[in-house]
Design an enzyme around this catalytic site. Sequence first.
Site, short mmCIF file in Angstrom:
data_model
loop_
_atom_site.label_atom_id
_atom_site.label_comp_id
_atom_site.label_asym_id
_atom_site.label_seq_id
_atom_site.Cartn_x
_atom_site.Cartn_y
_atom_site.Cartn_z
N SER A 239 0.86 -1.19 0.00
CA SER A 239 0.00 0.00 0.00
C SER A 239 0.89 1.24 0.00
CB SER A 239 -0.89 0.00 1.24
OG SER A 239 -0.09 0.31 2.37
N LYS A 240 0.25 2.38 -0.05
CA LYS A 240 0.97 3.66 -0.09
C LYS A 240 1.97 3.78 1.06
CE LYS A 240 -2.21 6.71 -2.44
NZ LYS A 240 -3.44 7.40 -2.16
N ARG A 241 1.62 3.14 2.17
CA ARG A 241 2.50 3.16 3.33
C ARG A 241 3.92 2.68 2.97
NH1 ARG A 241 2.53 -0.48 7.15
NH2 ARG A 241 1.10 -1.89 6.07
#
Length: 467
Positions: A239-241
């Site tokens: 994910s963007k994380r």
Amino acid sequence: MSELRVRFAPSPTGYLHVGGARTALFNWLLAKNRGGTFILRIEDTDVERSTKESVEAILEGMKWLGMDWDEGPFYQSDSFPLYKEYVQKLLDAGKAYKCYCTTDELDAKRALAMEEGRKPKYDGTCRERSGQCDEQPYVVRFRAPQGGVTAFDDLIKGTITFPNEELDDLIIQRTDGTPTYNFCVVIDDASMRITIVIRGDDHVNNTPRQIQLYEALGFPVPQFAHVPMILGADKARLSKRHGATSVIAYRDMGFLPEALNNYLVRLGWSNGDDEIFSREEMISKFDISNVGRSPSVFNTEKLLWLNAHYIKNGDTQRLAGLLLPHLSRRGVTTLGGPDLMAVVKTLQERAQTLEEMAERAVFYYNAPVSYDEAALAKFDKELLQAVCTAVTEKLSSAPLGDIAAIDALFKEVCAENGWKMGQVGQPTRIALSGGTQAPGIGEIVLTLGVEETLRRIQKMKEHLAAK
Ligand code: GLU
């Protein structure tokens, strides 16, 4: 054997995610490998979350990666009448029924089931109900088979079996008359005559419901291949994380499409120990049955390594064209400066991304306005001045020739003055580029040209005098 037909079916609720791009790539490669057809279908039935911008972003990402589609893009939102028609067919055949249970009733039943430790599942109240009128709000539910199992042989995961009693009577049409996701997918895949459904394994649980719908509608059931997820280094779903996940973000960070494609194909698929695949090799070697069963971990270092490989071996003219937007983003104009192809040639060996290449190319077009003083401080001021003078004299006295000839001139400067190469090369490099990170000295001088080289050395002299 019937013609292979596959599709990529993104929901336009964001950008093209690298996971989606890999699913698209596997579909595309299989189609190319088997001379089949690759279809692009935009699943935009969720009107609240679907946007035009997202469709554009997905198409842009696909085009950038070079995944051309043979049919489409088709939009699910154009097919509402078709879905309605099939809902009616199922109703007419008694394979679907109208359910008048209210949300409150369903919520209460669900709560009770949970309380009693039962799996919350529609209890079938309306399955056999009759005598209701259409004026009351209703959903349409699929009359799912109640006993037995639904099983399929996944081309990646092997046989997957679901007991039918675990599957609800699926809602296929909402109270507002709109069809639901799983239903639309089946109607589309059937009417587009898809033969293999390749998609992320987050859809595995949808598959038995979809198979039941195919069977109820009398459609041939396609084969399925569910691709394991891509994870971040911490083994959580990417994910963007974890950093950039959008294909276009990778383009903007200076990755080449062939590098990202090569990286993505290896995320889950392998062909022996091979790491580098040209487009043609990918196509000829790809097979969906060689996709592994376990999830893959996204590794930026490896992507960088591949990108560096493709930059190093890339066509200089093409790279120059691709570099331009990265330069203009830095306010650099190449007009009146050194030939961009020549610049790229000096940087191709070293840059991992086009961003890095652009960063390193800036000095060719913008003379340094300051110098790496820490690096300069390693040399005596007198030595620096003497080097500037000697190099200026040497470069003014002979035509430049090629890199080897220029390097030879620098060797002469060293020999004539009893200096080591480091004492001459490094100060000159700082004078020309401001820092010590630049390419070989012969390459820089040749690319900048003698006039600009001398001008920069003169500036360094003035800088030293003013100290
Ligand atoms: N629209 C779904 C998604 O973006 C894909 C559905 C499918 O491939 O069947 O996840």
